[in-house]
Motif scaffolding. Structure first.
Motif: not given
Lengths: 969, 508
Positions: B490, B54, B479, B483, B75
């Motif tokens: 970000y 993460g 996930r 994210q 990511d």
């Protein structure tokens, strides 16, 4: 989840209890051993079925018997696994096993065994075993049976899955699996057209219904908050009160009706009779078509007891019951008659569920059992007749009683059950049906209507049963049979004997034989205490008995009057679902093709027009729909020089557009545009850009001229005025819009990160020329990407032009031959000395590039132009051999230089492409500031030069080939 | 190596291409290509494991901090997409190594450059750099499309190149407008500046709209989809298989721009029009599936159909929907690619009848079974991944839709398209698989090279495997979507090093 009580078979909630065991949860210390064992057993049933379905295929090399034995073993194993669980199910207990699969979306491998599931498991496995035995004799000895049994087992596994599912999504998965596997079974004789189309039709209807069911189940899960049956069945009130109840119910019913061939989705079943008879006996009487009514029974506590349920389920069932019974009478094919009779009986079961009383539900379940038994035996008997006679046409198959008395007797008994003759099982459930229609409460004012309807349906059933018995087994002599029939092999008849025996046993001793199973199944269906009923042959003289008698008498009468009826039926327009389906599909496909042809004519012009329109519309909407769309225009004054340059630019662009047919002229006008842009760059103090633009301009114009040579002499026909005006409008909108938007942008407050670059160029990048430092350092990664693109242009040109032969025209568009003298002497004289000079200039530009205008890109372009000029001045024959070979390796070298120097920064623990710079003292030259980025720049230089040369060499060899071709001619 | 992990998916194929350009020997090129692509699979899988903690991994090229330099941002989404690219690339390359690569020159380096472009497009955090990688992809794909030659390829190639060049020009215009309006092209920096006052909002909207227009052109949204089916039909089997992920580049770009920049600042930019046009595209693609005359054409329409299905999702701006979309994206890409490879195998086995829907020699039994599995997968029928994907999309789309009419329309269109695909595949499959007709004067069906068989079967197996292991993939997708939908993290992750540096310098 830890709730794992053994059933206490008393109390009001006897049917609501489910025990669960979470198989994948090792921490669950509360599970008692018995519970785990039964959960495992339950999970083992479908697991075994799915794990071993390909067994017959694997052993078929050992012979047909081995394949048959394998199939039977699989089924028997499942049955053996089931039996230890049966007592609990009989006691009204629901065994549940869970294994998480995709819990976030409600999809879990959770299974459930209760009375209803047990009943269906017994039907699936019991009749399955008989079908396996029967098929061994039925299918031709040339068939090795492995494929057949494997698909059959796959189907059986899916069917077991349906009836054992606790999770509705899981049920749906098995549901569609039966659609797919039945597709394969119906199309088993895949070389026959009828098989294939019957299979496709069955798939279209049942698979399509499955999609509706999919939607319905997702809705139902949303309403109930879970896809687990335990939750859903307990939430009936909540479900029926929900706004989405009606759509969910309708979608689920579409799924059930398609599968159980209910009106108006019944038409696929008769066509699916193209399947081998064992398949028909299994799928189309006992199991798959029962999946629909199973679903009705399964979800009855959640969805039933509403007006919508009554009208939809009851209405469709009643319609199907009578319509299909009437149709069955007129079928000449034995299997056709049985198919429609099946549809009719499924309609009866559906109608019983639709009547929506506890007793009618019991009757429905009872009829499911009875119908499975007698119809499977009838299909098998029909298969025997087909097998022995080579035809199933009842107009030809007559008098079989004398030829095969035993089979005939069996079939007659089964048909009697189908008609509802006393002493047979079919009679009992039909009596219950009649009784239900009489006592039905909701139809007060029309109390007589439903019993009358039921009696008519009963008559029709008797009539078609009579026709089957009379036509096939009596009615004179057989007519022109392909084969000489006799009794089938002993063991082929055995399954029929067993089933007919069951018909009799259930019919005479219902309470002893089927009573407990029916009670368990009905209890599990209702999820409530059972209504008061008792199974018996004799209920005294009552109204149902009267109706039965009427039905028997009326049915025989109808059959006796068949001749005028058949004559009347012959005048009706014939129905051919098979051809209708194929016609429907073809019309659909043809419609699709026509629509596509209208939408997409393959014209690039149209695609481009659509693209530009899309951009204009979307951009315009985005611009206007925003919160602040005030239009500003910059108030900067323009001097005469700028205005003049812009006018030239406009003229050049307009001229090139207007004169695109005159290619040479158009190219020159395009170059005017490029040159004016160069001037603008100079005026706006961007010497780097100006240099680059100039060099690019020269290179591309020369290459364009080389390519022009190969274009066909005549250009495409002129566009219509309408299209021209369309394009003009689009161009004005797009170009004008973009112009306005640019003005708006220039008038807006402007703050970018350019300041950072100016500030960091010398201290951070080691160069005073910000443009170059941006190219090779700040955004060197972009440049690496761009030279990769360039290198690919070289590769592509090399690949595409390699061995390509184009016809070189010998005349220009006006028919004038090309000049014979290719290379003016004056030009070649001038160019040879010019080469070293231009190379020197490019080296100079390259070296100084980091600090003052120049750099690898510009230097590469100038070198390229100098080399191109050599081609032009001296001809390919002269230039080609003097150019470097291994162009592809040079491209790789250039890329390697650029990326390799970037990689060295890894040695210093810095990211890719981190540059270093410093001062070096060289003898003679003195102090020199060197930056690692110069190596990068060298890579750029090499790639640029090599690409231009590759393209040039490609075009050159193209013309060499073209010339040799002309000389050959 | 850990520190340089983000750039490896770009550098590995790049290095492979350079090696392959150094020599013309096909055997050498094949070995290099297969080995490096296998390495790429391993490295990207490792990247996925890394990314799954993460933490945003930001790789500043040239050591210039964002927003001044170019950054690669890893990511979960980016890592997952590079893994998908690598797996697809390896299998397509394996298939191509059985002779297709010899039908023209430079197949191998161009193939590796295509992988460079794909990986770069997924990894970059800078919109101009995205443009560059789009160009890398475009050039490589054009050359790969033309590989093997022929009139159909040339004709399709012209539409493809011209429209995509217009797209490139549009991309540049959009970038110019963005830079002129917001003063930056770094996505995180754009996102951080958009909500602030001081820029012309109408211009920003316009610029983003044009950017989205470029992306939907790549994804084949109606009315910009006409180039896609003929192009994918014309391409050779392994090339078309690799192209199956090209439409997804546009979709991932939309998802990213939407989640990071648009949702917080311009939430209405994709409203209505994108969903409506996407549904229209699904209908259009379903018509194409019905009308297709051969299996590869059908596969091409299926690729369009899955892309259109995915285009329904960005406008919903919801993490659960995007999670479903990511699962669907993975499975539909692999299934689409498998279809192209299988079409190639069937064409090989049926001689003159090729993959046209007409009677001809029967293919081998394993091909029939593979066809059945694949057809079930792409029709969205249980029990394979197509069904799981559709289930996830239907449930999440219903839950987030603002009005009943919207989700009902989406459901009807998606389920109806499943129905069309099912009946079309049943009919076409019957013709291809069962309608036997020995062609006079034709040589018997040739054996299939093991590379082709392996690649095809592995891709076909993805359908059952992705259904069986739906949970790990769906969880990862969830996930990744979560994210993606925390734009604050970000922006902070990309810009924080700069902020820290500036702070440090000021302190000094």
């Amino acid at each position: 989840m830890t709730d794992c009580r053994r059933p206490t078979a008393s109390g009001k909630d006897r049917y609501n209890r489910a025990s669960g065991a979470l198989l994948d949860d090792p921490d669950n210390a509360f599970l008692d051993e018995a519970c785990v064992n039964s959960s495992l057993l339950l999970a083992a049933i479908p697991a075994t079925a799915f794990a071993t379905f390909s067994l017959p295929l694997l052993v078929q090399r050992c012979g047909r018997a081995a394949a048959t034995l394998a199939a039977a073993t699989v089924m028997a194993t499942c049955l053996a696994l089931l039996l230890p669980l049966a007592p609990a199910a009989f006691a009204g207990h629901s065994e549940v096993a869970r294994l998480a699969w995709l819990p976030g979306y409600g999809l879990d491998l959770s299974l459930r065994l209760d009375g209803l599931g047990l009943l269906f498991c017994l039907l699936i496995l019991g009749i399955g075993l008989l079908v396996v035995l029967y098929a061994f004799y039925y299918l031709p000895t040339s068939d090795r049976l492995g494929r057949f049994y494997s698909i059959l087992l796959l189907f059986m596994a899916a069917m077991l899955g349906i009836v054992l599912s606790e999770n509705l999504l899981l049920l749906l998965i098995f549901w569609e699996l039966t659609s797919v596997s039945s597709f394969l079974l119906v199309a088993y004789r895949s070389d026959k057209y009828e098989s294939r189309i019957g299979a496709r039709m069955a798939l279209a209807v049942t698979g399509g219904g499955g999609l509706a069911l999919f939607a319905g189940i997702v809705l139902l899960g949303h309403i109930a908050g879970s896809f687990e049956l335990t939750v859903i069945l307990a939430a009936g009130e909540q479900i029926r009160a929900h706004a989405l109840y009606a759509p969910a119910l309708i979608l689920i019913l579409i799924g059930a009706f398609t599968k159980s061939a209910q009106f108006p989705f019944h038409f696929w079943l008769p066509s699916a009779m193209a399947a081998p008879t064992p398949v028909s006996a299994y799928l189309h009487s006992a199991t798959m078509v029962k999946a629909g009514v199973f679903l009705l029974a399964r979800l009855y506590p959640a969805l039933g007891s509403s007006d919508l349920w009554f009208w939809m389920v009851g209405g469709s069932g009643a319609m199907t019951l009578v319509y299909a019974a009437a149709t069955a009478l007129f079928r000449n094919d034995i299997k056709g008659l049985l198919a429609y009779s099946t549809i009719s009986h499924l309609g009866l079961i559906t109608l019983l569920f639709g009547l929506d009383t506890p007793l009618s539900v019991v009757a429905g379940i009872f009829h499911i059992i009875n119908h499975a038994i007698f119809k499977a035996s009838l299909f098998m008997a029909a298969g025997v007749i087909d097998h022995e006679c080579g035809t199933r046409d009842m107009r030809r198959v007559n008098g079989m009683f004398r030829v095969m008395p035993i089979t005939a007797t069996l079939a007659i008994i089964a048909a009697g059950s189908m008609a509802g003759v006393p002493l047979l099982n079919g009679f009992l459930s039909k009596e219950m049906f009649f009784a239900e229609t009489i006592s039905y409460p909701q139809f007060e004012p029309l109390g007589w209507a439903l019993p009358l309807f039921a009696t008519i349906a009963g008559m029709l059933a008797v009539a078609y049963s009579s026709r089957f018995i009379h036509d096939v087994f009596f009615n004179g002599e057989p007519i022109d049979l392909p084969r000489q029939p006799h009794e089938p092999p002993r063991w082929m008849r055995a399954p029929i004997e067993l089933l007919v025996l069951l018909c009799l046993l259930v019919g005479i001793f219902p309470g002893w034989t089927v009573g407990p199973l029916l009670a368990a199944a009905a209890g599990a269906t209702l999820q409530a205490p059972l209504p008061d009923f008792h199974l018996a042959l004799w209920h005294g003289f009552n109204k149902p008995l009267l109706m039965s008698t009427l039905a028997l008498a009326g049915g025989v009468l109808i059959y006796a009057l068949r001749r005028p009826l058949f004559a009347w039926q012959a005048h009706l327009p014939p129905l051919h679902p098979r051809t209708a389906f194929e016609r429907f599909y073809r019309a659909l496909a043809a419609g699709a093709r026509r629509t596509l042809a209208v939408l997409d004519n393959g014209s690039l012009q149209r695609y481009s027009a659509l693209l530009v329109s899309f951009i204009v519309l979307l951009g315009g909407w985005a611009f206007v729909s925003g919160p602040s769309a005030d239009v500003r225009l910059p108030g900067q004054p323009a001097d005469e020089a700028a205005v003049g340059a812009l006018l030239v630019l406009l003229l050049g662009a307009l001229g090139a557009t207007a004169l695109y047919r005159e290619r040479l002229l158009a190219v020159i006008l395009v170059s005017v545009v490029g040159l004016v842009v160069t001037l603008i760059f100079i005026r706006l103090s961007a010497p780097d850009l100006a240099l680059t633009q100039l060099a690019v301009e020269m290179g591309t114009i020369i290459l364009l001229l080389l390519v022009l040579y190969y274009l066909p002499p005549r250009s495409a026909p002129r566009s219509s005025a309408r299209r021209l005006s369309r394009d003009l409008l689009l161009a004005l909108l797009a170009g004008g819009g973009l112009g306005l938007v640019t003005l708006q942008m220039l008038a807006s407050p402007f703050e970018t990160m350019s300041g950072f670059y100016l500030q960091q160029s010398l201290p951070g990048g080691g160069g005073a020329n910000v443009v170059n430092v941006i190219l090779v350092d700040f955004r060197g990664f972009d440049t690496l990407g761009e030279i990769t693109v360039l290198a690919m242009v070289g590769l592509a040109a090399h690949a595409l032009l390699d061995r390509l032969v184009l016809l070189a025209p010998q005349h220009d568009a006006d028919g004038r031959p090309w000049a014979a003298e290719a290379h003016p002497l004056f030009l070649s004289m001038l160019m040879r000395p010019l080469l070293p000079l231009s190379l020197t200039v490019s080296v100079y530009l390259f070296l100084r590039g980091h600090n003052v205008p120049g750099g690898g890109f510009v230097a590469g372009l100038i070198t390229s132009v100098a080399l191109v000029m050599q081609y032009l001045a001296n001809g390919i024959a002269f230039a080609q051999p003097r150019m470097p070979r291994h162009a592809v390796r040079l491209l790789a070298l250039g890329l390697f230089l650029a990326a390799g120097i970037g990689l060295t920064s890894w040695l210093f623990g810095r990211p890719f492409l981190t540059s270093a710079h410093g001062h070096v003292q060289l003898p003679l030259i003195g102090d020199l500031e060197l930056a690692s980025a110069m190596v990068f720049d060298l890579g750029v230089y090499v790639v640029v030069v090599t690409v231009v040369l590759t393209v040039l060499a490609g075009l050159g060899s193209l013309s060499l080939r073209a010339r040799s071709q002309i000389e050959e001619v | 190596m850990n520190a340089h992990a983000p750039i490896l998916p770009i550098l590995i194929p790049f290095a492979a291409a350079l090696l392959q350009m150094a020599t013309d020997r096909l055997a050498f090129q094949r070995i290099v290509g297969l080995l490096t692509t296998a390495l790429l699979v391993v490295v990207t899988a490792w990247l996925v494991l890394l990314a799954d903690d993460g933490v945003l991994r930001v790789y500043a090229l040239g050591d210039w901090p964002a927003p001044f330099g170019i950054v690669l941002v890893v990511d979960r989404l980016a890592a997952g997409m590079t893994l998908l690219t690598a797996v697809l690339g390896f299998l397509a390359l394996l298939y191509a190594s059985a002779g297709f690569d010899a039908r023209g020159r430079h197949f191998h380096p161009l193939f590796q450059f295509q992988l460079v472009g794909l990986s770069g497009a997924f990894l970059t955090g800078d919109l101009f750099n995205l443009f560059v990688f789009f160009e890398v992809m475009l050039l490589a794909s054009y050359a790969l499309l033309a590989h093997g030659g022929g009139l159909a390829r040339t004709r399709a190639g012209i539409s493809y190149v011209v429209l995509n060049l217009v797209g490139s020009a549009l991309f540049l215009i959009a970038l110019g407008l963005l830079y002129g309006t917001l003063g930056t092209l770094n996505l995180a920096d754009l996102a951080s500046r958009l909500p602030l006052a001081g820029h012309d909002q109408a211009l920003a909207r316009l610029a983003f709209a044009l950017l989205i227009a470029v992306f939907v052109l790549k994804a084949g949204l109606l009315p910009l989809s006409f180039w896609l089916p003929p192009t994918y039909t014309a391409a050779g089997a392994p090339v078309a298989a690799l192209f199956a992920i090209m439409t997804k580049v546009g979709i991932v770009a939309i998802l990213r721009v939407q989640a990071i920049a648009l949702t917080p600042a311009i939430p209405d930019l994709l409203d209505r029009w994108l969903t409506t046009l996407a549904l229209a595209t699904v209908v259009f693609a379903a018509l194409g599936v019905l009308a297709a005359a051969r299996l590869r054409a059908l596969a091409a329409w299926l690729v369009l159909l899955s892309a259109a299905t995915l285009l329904i999702t960005p406008a919903q701006a919801s993490a659960p929907v995007d999670a479903a979309a990511l699962y669907y994206l993975v499975q539909s890409t692999l299934a689409g690619a498998a279809f192209f490879l299988l079409a190639g195998v069937i064409a090989d086995q049926r001689g003159g009848a090729s993959d046209y829907f007409k009677a001809g020699p029967q293919p081998a039994i394993w091909v029939k079974i593979a066809f059945l599995i694949l057809a079930t997968t792409v029709a969205g029928l249980p029990p394979f991944s197509g069904f799981v994907g559709k289930l996830m999309l239907l449930t999440t789309l219903r839950a987030v839709s603002s009005g009943t009419a919207i989700w009902v329309a989406i459901w009807v269109v998606l389920l109806a398209s499943s129905f069309i695909v099912m009946i079309a595949l049943a009919r076409d499959g019957c013709l291809l698989i069962w309608e036997h007709e020995a062609l006079a004067g034709q040589p018997p069906a040739e054996g299939i090279a093991w590379q082709r068989a392996t690649a095809t079967l592995l891709l076909v197996a993805a359908g059952p495997l992705l259904a069986l292991f739906a949970r790990p993939l769906a969880d990862y997708a969830e996930r990744a979507a979560n994210q993606l939908h925390t734009p604050g993290a970000y922006v902070a992750g990309v810009l924080a090093p700069t902020a820290a540096k500036n702070g440090g310098e000021e302190a000094r």
